[in-house]
Motif scaffolding. Structure first.
Motif, PDB file in Angstrom:
ATOM      1  N   ARG A 177      -5.864 104.896   7.715  1.00  0.00           N
ATOM      2  CA  ARG A 177      -5.922 104.075   8.936  1.00  0.00           C
ATOM      3  C   ARG A 177      -4.552 103.529   9.283  1.00  0.00           C
ATOM      4  N   LEU A 178      -3.828 103.030   8.286  1.00  0.00           N
ATOM      5  CA  LEU A 178      -2.501 102.469   8.537  1.00  0.00           C
ATOM      6  C   LEU A 178      -1.521 103.547   8.993  1.00  0.00           C
ATOM      7  N   LEU A 179      -1.622 104.732   8.409  1.00  0.00           N
ATOM      8  CA  LEU A 179      -0.782 105.853   8.854  1.00  0.00           C
ATOM      9  C   LEU A 179      -1.083 106.209  10.314  1.00  0.00           C
ATOM     10  N   ALA A 180      -2.362 106.245  10.658  1.00  0.00           N
ATOM     11  CA  ALA A 180      -2.740 106.561  12.041  1.00  0.00           C
ATOM     12  C   ALA A 180      -2.223 105.505  13.011  1.00  0.00           C
ATOM     13  N   PHE A 181      -2.330 104.233  12.622  1.00  0.00           N
ATOM     14  CA  PHE A 181      -1.851 103.163  13.494  1.00  0.00           C
ATOM     15  C   PHE A 181      -0.325 103.202  13.613  1.00  0.00           C
ATOM     16  N   LEU A 182       0.362 103.514  12.518  1.00  0.00           N
ATOM     17  CA  LEU A 182       1.818 103.686  12.599  1.00  0.00           C
ATOM     18  C   LEU A 182       2.146 104.834  13.547  1.00  0.00           C
TER      19      LEU A 182
END
Length: 163
Positions: free
Chosen positions: A77-82
């Motif tokens: 999720r954090l990778l996608a948001f980045l």
């Protein structure tokens, strides 16, 4: 619209989801670059509501997501948001590995974001076929952006017979 959690008693082992909900950098990333439609939001794993793509302020969003990934490396999720924040900044070459890693981990926003890069030909050779494949994976998980982009491809006959 935030999920309120009590402070856990000393010595309590928290789940990954609980650790993330209590982490200020994760919350900032979720708030500044997170999709309001991400399954983690609808499943109660995000306490922040997120922001619409066109409202992302890339500089603070990128910084928050990078800090969050420092605490929770390779979290899909954090990778996608980045990736979303980098894409919003026009930094497509940097968004590519973030979206790719998130997509490979099965994150529907990562799949849709990588699909957009293939659709537009940003940082990769344009491929409607690959965009269609990625939007389909995202849509199969019920993610609204994947469904919407897939619908546009059907309407225009891009990567698929017009329908």
């Amino acid at each position: 619209d935030r999920l309120k959690l009590p402070t856990p008693p000393a010595g309590t082992t928290l789940s990954l989801a609980e650790q993330m909900i209590l982490n200020d950098d994760v919350q900032a990333c979720d708030r500044l670059a997170g999709s309001p439609f991400h399954p983690d939001r609808t499943d109660g794993l995000m306490r922040e509501t997120g922001t619409q793509y066109d409202q992302i302020d890339p500089v603070p969003a990128i910084a928050a997501c990078q800090r969050a990934l420092g605490a929770f490396p390779d979290h899909p999720r954090l990778l996608a948001f980045l990736g979303e924040a980098l894409h919003a900044a026009g930094r497509f070459e940097e968004a590519l590995p973030a979206f790719r890693a998130a997509a490979q981990a099965g994150d529907p926003l990562g799949q849709a974001g990588l699909g957009v890069l293939y659709y537009d030909g940003h940082a990769v050779q344009q491929s409607f076929d690959e965009a269609f494949r990625l939007f389909s994976l995202s849509a199969e998980q019920g993610f609204v952006d994947g469904k919407t982009n897939l619908g546009w491809m059907y309407q225009r006959g891009e990567g698929v017979a017009r329908s």
